[in-house]
Design an enzyme around this catalytic site. Structure first.
Site, mmCIF file in Angstrom:
data_model
loop_
_atom_site.group_PDB
_atom_site.id
_atom_site.type_symbol
_atom_site.label_atom_id
_atom_site.label_comp_id
_atom_site.label_asym_id
_atom_site.label_seq_id
_atom_site.Cartn_x
_atom_site.Cartn_y
_atom_site.Cartn_z
ATOM 1 N N LYS A 199 0.846 -1.243 0.044
ATOM 2 C CA LYS A 199 -0.018 -0.010 -0.070
ATOM 3 C C LYS A 199 0.896 1.053 0.109
ATOM 4 C CE LYS A 199 -4.485 1.036 0.513
ATOM 5 N NZ LYS A 199 -5.728 0.117 0.245
HETATM 6 N N1 GLU Z 1 -7.453 -0.166 -3.228
HETATM 7 C C1 GLU Z 1 -7.948 -1.143 -3.385
HETATM 8 C C2 GLU Z 1 -7.942 -2.070 -2.005
HETATM 9 O O1 GLU Z 1 -7.807 -1.772 -1.073
HETATM 10 C C3 GLU Z 1 -7.564 -1.924 -4.583
HETATM 11 C C4 GLU Z 1 -6.163 -2.237 -4.836
HETATM 12 C C5 GLU Z 1 -5.686 -2.748 -5.955
HETATM 13 O O2 GLU Z 1 -6.321 -2.738 -7.009
HETATM 14 O O3 GLU Z 1 -4.442 -3.090 -6.106
HETATM 15 O O4 GLU Z 1 -8.320 -3.330 -2.249
#
Ligand code: GLU
Length: 418
Positions: A108
């Site tokens: 993240k």
């Molecule tokens: N931000 C989204 C999540 O928390 C998608 C992450 C992604 O597609 O890599 O799942």
């Protein structure tokens, strides 16, 4: 105590990890490794603002675990972003990707910024500078960012461009959630919201109820909540209340969602939406509905306010909207909570589809994407619910347990938890 541990979100993630680890008797070495992210990058992001002043924002990319595949997870632009929060969210991505059986690890990132306070050119500059700063970590086989709170398809298009300029070659699979015109996938923008509805459908079926006619309250009308509302309405659910930063609106017979969407397109905020009653955020959370879907930020339902919740089912469209303590209390009261790593997994599932299409230079049509998404969401629900029935555990603990079992196996085989 390390800096991560000061974040309430990180503490929550550690608590569910410990709890589910106990349930499956998780290998101690695996547990120790999963408690800490593999790699963390902290960068400063200078932006020359429109008034010619330089402002420096703090940015992060945390790579948690790659036992199952390349690091994968979104980027958040929000004033609350800090290292601990990003580390907690990266950890959640590892669990989410494992639970959904995707060949991806967890990561993240984010920048501590209020994107709504920046002009378009300031935001573009911020995105491009941040991309160059984290370019040493990201790549289609290394670590693949995607949108999250405060970022969208445009952010990903700028990232793709900045990364391509920086490295000297074009590889569309470096980020997902891009516009379709530059290598994005059909159905990615609505994927998380649609996943929430597919999960709500399954949760209702546990109580022999259909989505058609079921009442729903949705907190948050952004990328997740809006698409959830559109699909739920289309499938015959009564979406009685929705909210955004400007307030909450209500209609006892169900809001006319296409009309609400049109209002948002014209005004950007829900305030002033016709044919709806204005209610408070608390009233929305306390609504006596079949399904409550918190689809905005974390920490919305806590120890302090869980007692107002009357919904029979909570589907966590956001990451971490119900705290561990609140979750335990609500479960005791008989509320059926579908946890974030399952409920909002639709986004990363279609991100995975996008990545696969990019790598293979393929283009799938919308029906293909939607039906594959539905299959994965329904199957993942069944596996988690099956575990929960068999072991008498909550859906949250069960989702973590299923996820940890897969991870533990991979970590053992790779020699990460010998
Ligand atoms: N931000 C989204 C999540 O928390 C998608 C992450 C992604 O597609 O890599 O799942």
């Amino acid at each position: 105590m390390y800096v991560f541990d000061q974040s309430p979100l990180y503490q929550n993630v550690m608590a569910v990890l410990e709890d589910a680890g106990n349930v499956i008797n998780l290998n101690r070495n695996a547990l120790e490794r999963l408690k800490r992210p593999k790699r963390t990058l902290v960068v400063s992001v200078p932006v020359r603002m429109d008034d010619d002043q330089i402002k420096v924002f703090m940015g992060y990319r945390v790579q948690h675990n790659q036992a199952l595949g390349p690091f994968k997870g979104g980027l958040r632009f929000h004033p609350s972003v800090n290292l601990g929060e990003v580390a907690g969210l990266a950890t959640l991505m590892t669990f989410k990707n494992s639970l959904l059986n995707l060949p991806l690890g967890g990561a993240k990132g984010g920048v501590e910024v209020d994107p709504t306070a920046l002009s378009k050119s300031e935001l573009e500059q911020l995105t491009r500078t941040f991309t160059r700063e984290i370019a040493l970590l990201i790549g289609q086989d290394h670590d693949i960012p995607a949108p999250d709170v405060g970022t969208d398809a445009q952010t990903m298009a700028w990232m793709l461009d900045a990364w391509s300029n920086h490295t000297g070659f074009n590889q569309t699979g470096v980020v997902t959630g891009k516009p379709v015109e530059v290598g994005g996938s059909k159905g990615r923008d609505s994927a998380t919201g649609h996943g929430v509805v597919f999960i709500a459908e399954k949760a209702l079926s546990v109580f022999q109820r259909d989505l058609k006619g079921a009442s729903m309250a949705i907190q948050g009308f952004g990328k997740v909540g809006m698409h959830a509302a559109i699909l739920a309405h289309r499938l015959g659910a009564k979406v009685v209340a929705v909210s955004d930063v400007s307030g909450a609106i209500y209609h006892p017979e169900g809001l006319n969602i296409p009309e609400v969407v049109q209002h948002i397109e014209e005004n950007r905020i829900l305030r002033g939406c016709p044919n709806a009653q204005v209610i408070s955020h608390e009233e929305l959370l306390g609504m006596d509905v079949d399904v409550l879907a918190p689809c905005a930020l974390d920490g919305v339902i806590t120890e302090d306010n869980y007692h107002i919740v009357k919904a029979k089912i909570i589907v966590e469209g956001a990451n971490g909207p119900v705290t561990t303590k609140a979750s335990e209390e609500l479960t005791k009261k008989g509320c059926f909570i579908v946890p974030d790593i399952l409920a909002n997994g639709g986004g990363v599932v279609v991100s995975y589809f996008e990545w696969v299409q990019d790598i293979g230079w393929l283009f799938w049509n919308l029906d293909e994407v939607e039906s594959k998404l539905k299959t994965i969401m329904h199957k993942s629900f069944d596996v988690v619910h099956g575990f929960s029935q068999e072991h008498g555990k909550s859906m949250r603990t069960s989702a973590m347990a299923v996820s940890l079992k897969r991870l533990e196996k991979a970590m053992k085989l790779r020699g990460q938890a010998w």
